[in-house]
Design a protein around this motif. Sequence first.
Motif, PDB file in Angstrom:
ATOM      1  N   TYR A   1      59.206   9.773  21.636  1.00 30.97           N
ATOM      2  CA  TYR A   1      59.318  10.238  23.021  1.00 30.97           C
ATOM      3  C   TYR A   1      60.309   9.341  23.754  1.00 30.97           C
ATOM      4  O   TYR A   1      60.094   8.130  23.841  1.00 30.97           O
ATOM      5  N   PHE A   2      61.363   9.928  24.287  1.00 30.59           N
ATOM      6  CA  PHE A   2      62.401   9.114  24.911  1.00 30.59           C
ATOM      7  C   PHE A   2      62.410   9.190  26.435  1.00 30.59           C
ATOM      8  O   PHE A   2      61.982  10.191  27.020  1.00 30.59           O
ATOM      9  N   ALA A   3      62.972   8.132  27.028  1.00 34.07           N
ATOM     10  CA  ALA A   3      63.204   8.014  28.477  1.00 34.07           C
ATOM     11  C   ALA A   3      61.949   8.409  29.262  1.00 34.07           C
ATOM     12  O   ALA A   3      60.866   7.925  28.948  1.00 34.07           O
ATOM     13  N   TYR A   4      62.091   9.313  30.264  1.00 35.59           N
ATOM     14  CA  TYR A   4      60.925   9.566  31.114  1.00 35.59           C
ATOM     15  C   TYR A   4      59.824  10.332  30.421  1.00 35.59           C
ATOM     16  O   TYR A   4      58.718  10.424  30.936  1.00 35.59           O
TER      17      TYR A   4
ATOM     18  N   HIS B   1      58.354   9.236  27.703  1.00 31.53           N
ATOM     19  CA  HIS B   1      57.325   8.263  27.309  1.00 31.53           C
ATOM     20  C   HIS B   1      56.541   7.710  28.488  1.00 31.53           C
ATOM     21  O   HIS B   1      55.509   7.083  28.310  1.00 31.53           O
ATOM     22  N   GLU B   2      57.007   7.995  29.701  1.00 35.82           N
ATOM     23  CA  GLU B   2      56.195   7.615  30.861  1.00 35.82           C
ATOM     24  C   GLU B   2      55.058   8.620  31.045  1.00 35.82           C
ATOM     25  O   GLU B   2      54.047   8.316  31.678  1.00 35.82           O
TER      26      GLU B   2
ATOM     27  N   LYS C   1      55.856   5.446  23.017  1.00 32.06           N
ATOM     28  CA  LYS C   1      57.215   5.818  22.622  1.00 32.06           C
ATOM     29  C   LYS C   1      57.228   6.535  21.291  1.00 32.06           C
ATOM     30  O   LYS C   1      58.183   7.230  20.969  1.00 32.06           O
TER      31      LYS C   1
ATOM     32  N   LEU D   1      63.832  14.970  23.349  1.00 34.21           N
ATOM     33  CA  LEU D   1      64.986  14.393  24.031  1.00 34.21           C
ATOM     34  C   LEU D   1      65.191  15.059  25.394  1.00 34.21           C
ATOM     35  O   LEU D   1      65.622  16.209  25.466  1.00 34.21           O
ATOM     36  N   PRO D   2      64.899  14.336  26.462  1.00 39.22           N
ATOM     37  CA  PRO D   2      65.153  14.909  27.789  1.00 39.22           C
ATOM     38  C   PRO D   2      66.663  14.894  28.072  1.00 39.22           C
ATOM     39  O   PRO D   2      67.426  14.313  27.300  1.00 39.22           O
TER      40      PRO D   2
END
Lengths: 90, 155
Positions: free
Chosen positions: A15-18, A20-21, A26, A84-85
């Motif tokens: 999970y990338f960038a936002y 994983h928030e 991640k 990938l966002p």
Amino acid sequence: MTTQMMPIIRVTVLYFAYIHETTRKKEEIMELSTNTSIKDLVSIILTRYPNIKNIKNIKISVNYHIVNSNSNSILKNDDEVALLPPISGG
Amino acid sequence: MKSNNALGPSSSSQRITNSEIDVNDVINSMADIEGHSGATVIFVGSVRNFGMNGKVKGMYYESYTKMAENKIKNIEKLAMEKYSIKKIKVVHRIGELALGNNSVIIALSTPHSKDAFKACKYILARIKQEVPIWKKEILSKGDEKWVDGKSIKTN
């Protein structure tokens, strides 16, 4: 009663960038039945983390290649799947 | 004998790095004593003090490193074929960067300057469209915000 062992595969999900928030992690290893498609896995992920639905234009990659998130292609053991966002490099 | 003469994108060198990008090293790597190139163009991207969410004091970059390396190599390969590039070096930095730090460098040399400028723009545009890298603005007022990006372009 005897239970038959369901054959499983293990795939890594990143999970990338936002994203994983939302997932609070991640990466994770998911155990899936051997006939799981890309489309099935996307549905499993969205059930587990419904807030991902609020993020637009996520692309899915399998082993570093972008795939169609509706694909009926069957995942294999040790595949690496990533969410990938939209990107912002440069 | 190891040749520095770029016949194809170098497979060994890193395109994604956690370390500072040394611009002089990159410039020196473009030197061509055999004179195949008449033009070298270098683009350096750096962290600016204002962004999409206001005043910025730093930037955090994250990448899907293996895929980003593959994508950059492919972009280099396409550019080399399209613009007769003799030497090329593309590096993107990730991690926490301060104002003014270099985030990306594109250096290349070609026989003619027109191709060098075109190739540099082409590579930068494709990096922004295809390479899985994300940035988060560290704002002066204290919070942090991911930059709204562009959906990864697929061919």
